[in-house]
Design a protein around this motif. Structure first.
Motif, PDB file in Angstrom:
ATOM      1  N   GLY A 173      -7.583  -1.642   2.286  1.00 58.17           N
ATOM      2  CA  GLY A 173      -6.558  -2.645   2.056  1.00 58.17           C
ATOM      3  C   GLY A 173      -6.151  -3.393   3.297  1.00 58.17           C
ATOM      4  N   GLY A 174      -5.446  -4.487   3.064  1.00 55.44           N
ATOM      5  CA  GLY A 174      -4.901  -5.316   4.129  1.00 55.44           C
ATOM      6  C   GLY A 174      -4.453  -6.636   3.543  1.00 55.44           C
ATOM      7  N   ALA A 207      12.387   2.642   9.004  1.00 52.70           N
ATOM      8  CA  ALA A 207      13.569   2.053   8.373  1.00 52.70           C
ATOM      9  C   ALA A 207      13.273   1.582   6.957  1.00 52.70           C
ATOM     10  CB  ALA A 207      14.074   0.889   9.222  1.00 52.70           C
ATOM     11  N   LEU A 208      12.067   1.060   6.730  1.00 52.92           N
ATOM     12  CA  LEU A 208      11.682   0.567   5.404  1.00 52.92           C
ATOM     13  C   LEU A 208      11.198   1.680   4.480  1.00 52.92           C
ATOM     14  CD1 LEU A 208       9.854  -2.729   6.418  1.00 52.92           C
ATOM     15  CD2 LEU A 208      12.105  -2.520   5.351  1.00 52.92           C
ATOM     16  N   ARG A 209      11.153   2.902   4.983  1.00 49.65           N
ATOM     17  CA  ARG A 209      10.757   4.088   4.217  1.00 49.65           C
ATOM     18  C   ARG A 209       9.320   3.966   3.696  1.00 49.65           C
ATOM     19  NH1 ARG A 209      13.138   6.283   0.262  1.00 49.65           N
ATOM     20  NH2 ARG A 209      13.543   8.327   1.167  1.00 49.65           N
ATOM     21  N   ILE A 210       8.439   3.458   4.572  1.00 52.79           N
ATOM     22  CA  ILE A 210       7.005   3.400   4.285  1.00 52.79           C
ATOM     23  C   ILE A 210       6.406   4.769   4.587  1.00 52.79           C
ATOM     24  CG2 ILE A 210       4.826   2.278   4.871  1.00 52.79           C
ATOM     25  CD1 ILE A 210       6.807   0.322   3.636  1.00 52.79           C
ATOM     26  N   LEU A 211       5.688   5.345   3.638  1.00 50.16           N
ATOM     27  CA  LEU A 211       5.040   6.635   3.858  1.00 50.16           C
ATOM     28  C   LEU A 211       3.995   6.491   4.963  1.00 50.16           C
ATOM     29  CD1 LEU A 211       4.558   7.695   0.139  1.00 50.16           C
ATOM     30  CD2 LEU A 211       6.267   8.577   1.732  1.00 50.16           C
ATOM     31  N   PRO A 212       4.004   7.371   5.947  1.00 50.88           N
ATOM     32  CA  PRO A 212       3.097   7.211   7.088  1.00 50.88           C
ATOM     33  C   PRO A 212       1.675   7.642   6.761  1.00 50.88           C
ATOM     34  CG  PRO A 212       4.357   9.220   7.340  1.00 50.88           C
ATOM     35  CD  PRO A 212       4.892   8.545   6.099  1.00 50.88           C
ATOM     36  N   TYR A 223     -11.610  -3.217  -2.770  1.00 54.73           N
ATOM     37  CA  TYR A 223     -10.999  -3.937  -1.651  1.00 54.73           C
ATOM     38  C   TYR A 223      -9.773  -4.661  -2.190  1.00 54.73           C
ATOM     39  CZ  TYR A 223     -15.086  -2.788   1.054  1.00 54.73           C
ATOM     40  OH  TYR A 223     -16.057  -2.086   1.716  1.00 54.73           O
ATOM     41  N   VAL A 224      -8.622  -4.257  -1.700  1.00 57.08           N
ATOM     42  CA  VAL A 224      -7.351  -4.704  -2.270  1.00 57.08           C
ATOM     43  C   VAL A 224      -6.590  -5.477  -1.195  1.00 57.08           C
ATOM     44  CG1 VAL A 224      -5.205  -3.969  -3.362  1.00 57.08           C
ATOM     45  CG2 VAL A 224      -7.335  -2.713  -3.808  1.00 57.08           C
ATOM     46  N   PHE A 280       0.823  -1.218   0.000  1.00 51.27           N
ATOM     47  CA  PHE A 280       0.000   0.000   0.000  1.00 51.27           C
ATOM     48  C   PHE A 280       0.854   1.264   0.000  1.00 51.27           C
ATOM     49  CE2 PHE A 280      -2.666  -3.476   1.301  1.00 51.27           C
ATOM     50  CZ  PHE A 280      -3.697  -3.327   0.366  1.00 51.27           C
ATOM     51  N   ASP A 281       2.105   1.129   0.364  1.00 50.79           N
ATOM     52  CA  ASP A 281       3.045   2.220   0.159  1.00 50.79           C
ATOM     53  C   ASP A 281       3.235   2.471  -1.338  1.00 50.79           C
ATOM     54  OD1 ASP A 281       5.101   4.091   1.333  1.00 50.79           O
ATOM     55  OD2 ASP A 281       6.440   2.851   0.108  1.00 50.79           O
ATOM     56  N   LEU A 282       3.279   1.403  -2.132  1.00 54.28           N
ATOM     57  CA  LEU A 282       3.367   1.570  -3.581  1.00 54.28           C
ATOM     58  C   LEU A 282       2.115   2.239  -4.138  1.00 54.28           C
ATOM     59  CD1 LEU A 282       4.955  -1.794  -4.829  1.00 54.28           C
ATOM     60  CD2 LEU A 282       6.096   0.394  -4.426  1.00 54.28           C
ATOM     61  N   VAL A 283       0.940   1.844  -3.638  1.00 51.51           N
ATOM     62  CA  VAL A 283      -0.297   2.517  -4.057  1.00 51.51           C
ATOM     63  C   VAL A 283      -0.176   4.014  -3.803  1.00 51.51           C
ATOM     64  CG1 VAL A 283      -2.762   2.763  -3.587  1.00 51.51           C
ATOM     65  CG2 VAL A 283      -1.741   0.480  -3.678  1.00 51.51           C
ATOM     66  N   ASN A 284       0.250   4.362  -2.619  1.00 49.00           N
ATOM     67  CA  ASN A 284       0.421   5.760  -2.222  1.00 49.00           C
ATOM     68  C   ASN A 284       1.354   6.492  -3.185  1.00 49.00           C
ATOM     69  OD1 ASN A 284       0.701   8.160  -0.716  1.00 49.00           O
ATOM     70  ND2 ASN A 284       0.857   7.088   1.225  1.00 49.00           N
TER      71      ASN A 284
END
Length: 413
Positions: A248-249, A122-127, A278-279, A67-71
């Motif tokens: 998502g989930g 650390a994984l650079r996931i957008l919050p 729903y992804v 979902f970071d990629l979706v963002n």
């Protein structure tokens, strides 16, 4: 509740790379098809968060990375993204773990949420814009349950309050499962189909009356605490409204969690759908079984980091699998990701390289097509191979490739 710090996302236009991203297409579980997402100026996304009784394992990381990629794809296409995530910081698994270890449940939750924040950073996931705990959301949840009660969509069983699935004629449209398929999953995933007094075995608990020794809050239904499904439903509606773009989930949330949440929302508001799509991300296995806290077959992001593993290698190892696939983690995958990361870093450290424009086009195209990250990585591999072979044409290319890897793939090279 405090989220984690946001990594900088480099604007690709500032590096001289042209254009904006493409319209994102995603697989929607409800329709069993890849469909275009169609956000307005602001794309709205809700992703179900952790129950904080153990650290972030690679299955969690793979889901939040998807979902970071979706963002990132939405942002590249010019959308602002309004992203909401919850934390189920009071629930049976947390209370059980606290009891087993002799810890205070709140202290356990706080510690594990802190570690989750560190792993995501650390994984650079957008919050998320709103990171909301169940405990802080109890007033919202109580108010939402009262809306269901006012519509006759709640009933009492020995002080516990249940949602009748019969109140939603569209029940089943999110997961696409038949009742006989739902029942075993409901029992496996926190439901209580054998509970006597329920109108239907699949009816889900909205409010659990106070149990001895467990936390409880006052409400018009009596002292108690919220059910799981209604938590995400109330939070998502409060911060995103109805018909938001993506919920998502992991794939294990399609039923019962997202199915129940959709029904709660649609009955309470009289609107539908709860979410446009729903992804669901696939499951990550270890030693032949899905990584699961209950099974204990986990590989933790924090342990890999403590062992000195570069978080970008962990991220690359996860990106090497399509987000919807089920796959098994092995040590050689991490070793391959480390080699790939070193190769890319060597290539972007050169004084020049092949033009980055065609690579950007290919990465955008692949990610827009249901987040085909493995194909996007292969495109960067190809560019890096040409650069390392001495094919040079553009002194701006290495910096541009570094920027696009960062902006679109979340990789700091």
């Amino acid at each position: 509740m405090q989220s984690w710090p946001a990594p900088e996302v480099p604007p690709l236009a500032d590096t001289g790379l042209p254009g904006t991203g493409l319209q994102l297409h995603l697989y929607d579980t409800g329709t069993a098809s890849v469909r275009p997402t169609d956000p307005g100026a602001t794309a709205r996304m809700y992703v179900c968060g952790i129950t904080p009784y153990d650290a972030t394992h690679l299955g969690h990381a793979a889901t939040y990375l998807a979902f970071d990629l979706v963002n990132r794809v939405w942002r590249d296409a010019g959308h602002r993204v309004h992203y909401v995530q919850n934390v189920t910081d009071v629930d049976d698994p947390l209370l059980v773990r606290a009891g087993e270890t002799g810890q205070d449940w709140q202290e356990l939750a706080e510690r594990e949420i802190g570690l989750f924040r560190e792993d995501m950073t650390a994984l650079r996931i957008l919050p998320p814009d709103h990171y909301v705990g169940a405990v802080e959301a109890i007033p919202l949840i109580v108010e939402f349950i009262e809306r269901l009660r006012a519509k006759g969509a709640a009933y009492d069983v020995d002080g516990d309050v249940y949602f009748p699935i019969s109140s939603d004629p569209g029940f089943g449209q999110v997961s696409g499962l038949a009742p006989e398929q739902m029942l075993p999953l409901f029992a496996e995933r926190g439901g209580d189909p054998e509970r006597r007094g329920k109108k239907d075995p699949l009816d889900a608990m909205l409010w659990q009356a106070e149990r001895p020794g467990e936390p409880a809050w006052d409400s018009p239904m009596g002292r108690g605490r919220p059910g799981w499904h209604v938590e995400c439903c109330a939070i998502s509606i409060e911060y995103l409204g109805m018909t938001f773009d993506v919920e998502g989930g992991g794939s294990d949330l399609a039923f019962p969690h997202h199915e129940m949440g959709a029904s709660h929302a649609q009955v309470a508001t009289g609107e539908r759908p709860h979410a446009q799509a729903y992804v669901h991300a696939g499951m990550v296995a270890l030693d032949g079984e899905k990584m699961s806290k209950s099974k204990g077959n986990l590989v933790f992001v924090s342990e890999l980091r403590r062992a000195g593993t570069d978080p970008m290698a962990i991220r690359l190892a996860l990106l090497a699998h399509h987000y919807r696939s089920d796959w098994e983690w092995t040590a050689p995958q991490l070793a391959a990701a480390q080699v790939r990361l070193a190769r890319w870093r060597e290539a972007v450290g050169l004084p020049d390289g092949p033009p980055a424009g065609p690579l950007l086009d290919e990465v955008r195209r692949r990610l827009a097509a249901d987040l085909d990250a493995p194909a996007a990585l292969a495109a960067v591999d190809h560019w890096a191979g040409r650069a390392l072979a001495g094919e040079s044409a553009d002194p701006a290319a290495p910096a541009q490739v570094r920027a696009l890897a960062d902006a679109l793939l979340g990789l700091s090279l």
